[in-house]
Design a protein around this motif. Structure first.
Motif, PDB file in Angstrom:
ATOM      1  N   PRO A  88       5.082  34.559  41.146  1.00 20.08           N
ATOM      2  CA  PRO A  88       4.477  35.628  41.688  1.00 20.08           C
ATOM      3  C   PRO A  88       5.679  36.608  42.876  1.00 20.08           C
ATOM      4  O   PRO A  88       6.520  35.760  43.138  1.00 20.08           O
ATOM      5  N   THR A  89       5.245  37.839  42.777  1.00 23.13           N
ATOM      6  CA  THR A  89       6.363  38.636  43.462  1.00 23.13           C
ATOM      7  C   THR A  89       6.082  38.524  44.825  1.00 23.13           C
ATOM      8  O   THR A  89       5.175  38.217  45.414  1.00 23.13           O
ATOM      9  N   GLY A  90       7.170  39.113  45.478  1.00 24.87           N
ATOM     10  CA  GLY A  90       7.153  39.147  47.071  1.00 24.87           C
ATOM     11  C   GLY A  90       7.333  37.771  47.876  1.00 24.87           C
ATOM     12  O   GLY A  90       7.114  37.903  49.148  1.00 24.87           O
ATOM     13  N   TRP A  91       7.574  36.736  47.246  1.00 23.28           N
ATOM     14  CA  TRP A  91       7.959  35.530  47.656  1.00 23.28           C
ATOM     15  C   TRP A  91       9.862  35.211  47.614  1.00 23.28           C
ATOM     16  O   TRP A  91      10.285  35.552  46.387  1.00 23.28           O
ATOM     17  N   ARG A  92      10.082  34.213  48.273  1.00 22.39           N
ATOM     18  CA  ARG A  92      11.584  33.730  48.194  1.00 22.39           C
ATOM     19  C   ARG A  92      11.196  32.398  47.740  1.00 22.39           C
ATOM     20  O   ARG A  92      10.274  31.692  47.918  1.00 22.39           O
ATOM     21  N   TYR A  93      12.080  31.955  46.794  1.00 21.62           N
ATOM     22  CA  TYR A  93      12.202  30.615  46.201  1.00 21.62           C
ATOM     23  C   TYR A  93      13.573  29.797  46.075  1.00 21.62           C
ATOM     24  O   TYR A  93      14.313  30.536  46.093  1.00 21.62           O
ATOM     25  N   GLN A 125       8.398  27.092  46.878  1.00 16.09           N
ATOM     26  CA  GLN A 125       8.060  28.503  47.212  1.00 16.09           C
ATOM     27  C   GLN A 125       8.213  28.539  48.872  1.00 16.09           C
ATOM     28  O   GLN A 125       7.666  27.541  49.529  1.00 16.09           O
ATOM     29  N   ALA A 126       8.606  29.754  49.427  1.00 17.32           N
ATOM     30  CA  ALA A 126       8.797  29.761  50.974  1.00 17.32           C
ATOM     31  C   ALA A 126       7.341  29.635  51.603  1.00 17.32           C
ATOM     32  O   ALA A 126       6.410  30.196  50.967  1.00 17.32           O
ATOM     33  N   SER A 151      11.046  30.283  57.395  1.00 24.52           N
ATOM     34  CA  SER A 151      10.312  30.082  55.852  1.00 24.52           C
ATOM     35  C   SER A 151      11.319  29.525  54.693  1.00 24.52           C
ATOM     36  O   SER A 151      11.054  28.621  54.082  1.00 24.52           O
ATOM     37  N   VAL A 152      12.404  30.301  54.546  1.00 23.27           N
ATOM     38  CA  VAL A 152      13.216  29.719  53.679  1.00 23.27           C
ATOM     39  C   VAL A 152      14.140  28.379  54.147  1.00 23.27           C
ATOM     40  O   VAL A 152      14.126  27.673  52.996  1.00 23.27           O
ATOM     41  N   GLY A 153      14.222  28.090  55.416  1.00 22.04           N
ATOM     42  CA  GLY A 153      14.850  26.902  55.679  1.00 22.04           C
ATOM     43  C   GLY A 153      13.724  25.609  55.299  1.00 22.04           C
ATOM     44  O   GLY A 153      14.163  24.729  54.793  1.00 22.04           O
ATOM     45  N   ASP A 154      12.486  26.122  55.671  1.00 19.94           N
ATOM     46  CA  ASP A 154      11.603  25.091  55.250  1.00 19.94           C
ATOM     47  C   ASP A 154      11.472  24.890  53.830  1.00 19.94           C
ATOM     48  O   ASP A 154      11.241  23.443  53.357  1.00 19.94           O
ATOM     49  N   ALA A 155      11.608  25.931  52.829  1.00 19.31           N
ATOM     50  CA  ALA A 155      11.674  25.801  51.356  1.00 19.31           C
ATOM     51  C   ALA A 155      12.828  25.007  51.110  1.00 19.31           C
ATOM     52  O   ALA A 155      12.462  23.863  50.112  1.00 19.31           O
TER      53      ALA A 155
END
Length: 401
Positions: A381-386, A342-343, A46-50
């Motif tokens: 928003p909380t709970g996400w990686r950016y 955003q992830a 997910s972070v890689g896609d972001a």
């Protein structure tokens, strides 16, 4: 004895329950190990896609910004006459209005920008919180950096002095200014399109090698250009509009200036392409250089290096720039981009999610030697990686800048 021997075969209920318990504990241990590995894998993907989304967004915008102003920004030509930019700066803003489709810009606002021919390479228009619209204008003429002059016109055919010729589909703009007599007033610049030449295998109009002229029947405006009028060859001029829609998709909307089957020249939408998903912030600022007292060899005012970075507010908003003089437009020497992505998925571990940052601050590291407005943090928003990506793009095609 026989019954005793039979009772010793198999397992007891207690032994079976113990075996099942051991099996369940083993499965639980395997599941927990798999869960941790899967969570790590999903987070990494997910972070890689972001990261890919952010880098690709920056790449596309940077690529187009490096073309901004191509063929439209020369203040004076090589002979000291007004160049493309100086002539286009007198074109009025009458004509088409670039309006987005209903709802495409989100419910909070819509963007309308005049599709003028004025030489504004980049127009930044604030849209809604955390989002700007970016309009990029350039041409791609193959042969002519400077305006060309009409040498003859009989009301139907126009003869133009050039040793290079024209490509079919080239857009020529007549500002109705004549060599040595540039008009200062705003004008409705006439536009023409070079038709296809059936005698040329590529459909183009090569120049006559003896006279260094081209004679053709231009399409578009009802009235042919007048003798001594100077025409700006924009090739196939393009305006590209980058914006983020209400679903956090970065879109590229392209408009081209051409002639329809009825001979009417106008800006028309060519296509709209979704580029990437998950963009939760797109901001841009102008890099402004000072107009100095110095002049170059052609008498152009020299614009100094970038001294300050400013958002698209007064006096650098779209309304002001659409009527600004050329030297003001030439002060825009660079664009500073900031993109937040955003992830694809939220963090599954609630304990980890509670520790993730919920704010990012665009434009916080002002380039050395320049001044920036105060940075404003963006709440997310909380709970996400950016991931946030920023880059400074010099407008290398703003000639004599």
């Amino acid at each position: 004895m026989a019954n005793a021997t039979l009772r010793q075969k198999g397992v007891t209920l207690v032994e079976l329950m113990v075996a099942v318990l051991i099996g369940l504990l083993s499965l639980y241990a395997v599941y927990r190990a798999y869960e941790g590995t899967e969570r790590t894998k999903r987070t990494a993907i997910s972070v890689g896609d972001a990261q890919i989304t952010g880098l690709y967004s920056i790449f596309v915008l940077e690529h187009d910004l490096k073309s901004a102003g191509a063929r439209i920004m020369t203040p004076l030509d090589a002979s000291g006459e007004p160049g493309n930019g100086a002539l286009l700066a007198h074109c009025s803003n009458a004509g088409n209005v670039w309006a987005t489709k209903p709802g495409s810009m989100g419910s909070s606002s819509k963007t309308k920008v005049t599709l003028s021919l004025r030489p504004i390479p980049v127009l930044i228009v604030p849209n809604r919180n955390n989002f700007d619209d970016i309009f990029i204008f350039f041409g791609n003429s193959s042969f002519h950096l400077d305006p060309v002059t009409v040498t003859a016109s009989d009301g139907s055919y126009t003869t133009i002095a050039t040793p290079f010729g024209f490509k079919q589909g080239d857009v020529l703009v007549d500002s109705m200014a004549q060599a040595g007599k540039p008009e200062a007033s705003e004008r409705d610049c006439r536009t023409y399109v070079v038709p296809k030449n059936s005698l040329d295998r590529n459909g183009n109009f090569p120049a006559d090698t003896m006279s260094d002229t081209v004679t053709l029947h231009l399409q578009g405006a009802a009235k042919e250009p007048e003798v001594k009028d100077r025409l700006i060859d924009l090739g196939v001029p393009v305006r590209r509009h980058f914006y983020v829609d209400s679903k956090n998709t970065l879109q590229m909307e392209e408009w081209r200036f051409d002639t329809d089957k009825d001979g009417v020249t106008a800006w028309r939408p060519a296509r709209t392409d979704p580029l990437v998903f998950g963009v939760v912030g797109l901001r841009a600022m102008y890099g402004i250089g000072d107009v100095t007292a110095s002049v170059d060899v052609n008498g152009n005012r020299v614009i100094g290096p970038v001294k300050q970075w400013l958002p698209a507010n007064s006096p650098w908003n779209s309304t002001a720039l659409l009527s600004a003089p050329l030297d003001t437009i030439r002060q825009i020497k660079a664009v500073w981009l900031s993109i937040i992505v955003q992830a694809d998925e939220p963090e599954l571990d609630s304990a980890v999610a509670a520790t993730l940052p919920t704010t990012l601050t665009p434009f916080s590291a002002c380039p050395k030697g320049t001044a920036c407005p105060p940075s404003v943090a963006v709440t997310l928003p909380t709970g996400w990686r950016y991931r946030m990506y920023e880059t400074v793009v010099p407008l290398v095609n703003t000639i004599q800048n």
